[in-house]
Write a protein that holds these residues in place. Structure first.
Motif, mmCIF file in Angstrom:
data_model
loop_
_atom_site.group_PDB
_atom_site.id
_atom_site.type_symbol
_atom_site.label_atom_id
_atom_site.label_comp_id
_atom_site.label_asym_id
_atom_site.label_seq_id
_atom_site.Cartn_x
_atom_site.Cartn_y
_atom_site.Cartn_z
ATOM 1 N N GLU A 90 -1.440 -1.112 -4.184
ATOM 2 C CA GLU A 90 -2.672 -0.374 -3.937
ATOM 3 C C GLU A 90 -2.267 1.029 -3.534
ATOM 4 O O GLU A 90 -1.158 1.238 -3.050
ATOM 5 C CB GLU A 90 -3.483 -1.039 -2.829
ATOM 6 C CG GLU A 90 -4.075 -2.359 -3.264
ATOM 7 C CD GLU A 90 -4.936 -2.989 -2.185
ATOM 8 O OE1 GLU A 90 -5.493 -2.247 -1.339
ATOM 9 O OE2 GLU A 90 -5.027 -4.215 -2.176
ATOM 10 N N LYS A 99 -8.165 1.116 4.141
ATOM 11 C CA LYS A 99 -7.693 0.027 3.269
ATOM 12 C C LYS A 99 -6.979 -1.059 4.068
ATOM 13 O O LYS A 99 -7.150 -2.244 3.798
ATOM 14 C CB LYS A 99 -6.788 0.582 2.167
ATOM 15 C CG LYS A 99 -7.590 1.370 1.147
ATOM 16 C CD LYS A 99 -6.797 1.704 -0.096
ATOM 17 C CE LYS A 99 -7.740 2.367 -1.095
ATOM 18 N NZ LYS A 99 -7.289 2.247 -2.455
ATOM 19 N N PRO A 151 -2.219 -5.065 3.917
ATOM 20 C CA PRO A 151 -1.198 -5.310 2.892
ATOM 21 C C PRO A 151 -0.004 -6.045 3.496
ATOM 22 O O PRO A 151 0.096 -6.186 4.718
ATOM 23 C CB PRO A 151 -0.797 -3.890 2.463
ATOM 24 C CG PRO A 151 -0.973 -3.085 3.715
ATOM 25 C CD PRO A 151 -2.179 -3.679 4.400
ATOM 26 N N LEU A 161 0.863 -1.182 0.000
ATOM 27 C CA LEU A 161 0.000 0.000 0.000
ATOM 28 C C LEU A 161 0.899 1.231 0.000
ATOM 29 O O LEU A 161 1.718 1.404 0.897
ATOM 30 C CB LEU A 161 -0.904 -0.006 1.237
ATOM 31 C CG LEU A 161 -1.843 1.198 1.396
ATOM 32 C CD1 LEU A 161 -2.819 1.307 0.224
ATOM 33 C CD2 LEU A 161 -2.606 1.099 2.708
ATOM 34 N N MET A 184 3.912 -1.364 3.571
ATOM 35 C CA MET A 184 3.403 -0.020 3.270
ATOM 36 C C MET A 184 4.537 0.953 3.022
ATOM 37 O O MET A 184 5.580 0.878 3.670
ATOM 38 C CB MET A 184 2.595 0.532 4.452
ATOM 39 C CG MET A 184 1.243 -0.094 4.638
ATOM 40 S SD MET A 184 0.409 0.570 6.109
ATOM 41 C CE MET A 184 -0.077 2.196 5.550
ATOM 42 N N ALA A 218 -5.847 5.366 4.008
ATOM 43 C CA ALA A 218 -4.877 4.293 4.227
ATOM 44 C C ALA A 218 -5.361 3.336 5.308
ATOM 45 O O ALA A 218 -5.319 2.115 5.133
ATOM 46 C CB ALA A 218 -3.523 4.883 4.614
#
Length: 127
Positions: A31, A42, A48, A7, A51, A39
């Motif tokens: 993403e 998500k 994720p 991310l 990041m 953020a």
């Protein structure tokens, strides 16, 4: 094997697209989010594998996002690369190198960090 998801969070769309391009070339699925609130939404919806997080953003800055995630055992293991445009020698602001390290970020790169440097950092943390 499925690709690792990264991310990328920054309020500068051009920068996000540049980093996305490099990470995809390196084999990651990317993403994007353009502020800290987006953020966190998500991450909570689908955590994720790593990041890339800008520090200075509207709504919720990168330090707040990092602190929130590292303080929650459900998300604390997500590697975070913090990016900031603030110079190390500016100690009078809350945006300093020391803060990045004290936030328990997994890596910390000053902006302008090259997309290559960001990519290397992500690879070393996620692979």
């Amino acid at each position: 094997m499925s690709k690792k998801r990264i991310l990328v969070v920054d309020d500068e769309p051009d920068f996000v697209m540049l980093v996305k391009k490099y990470l995809e070339k390196a084999g990651f699925q990317v993403e994007m989010a353009f502020n800290g609130v987006e953020a966190l939404e998500k991450v909570h919806a689908n955590p994720p594998d790593g990041m890339v997080l800008d520090v200075m953003m509207p709504e919720k800055d990168g330090y707040e996002v990092c602190a929130e995630l590292k303080g929650d055992e459900k998300y604390a293991d997500i590697p975070i690369v913090l990016l900031t445009a603030v110079a190390d020698h500016v100690s009078s602001t809350r945006y300093s190198h020391f803060d990045g390290i004290s936030m328990k970020a997994d890596d910390y790169l000053p902006k302008p960090a090259s997309a290559e440097d960001i990519c290397e950092s992500v690879k070393s943390l996620v692979d």
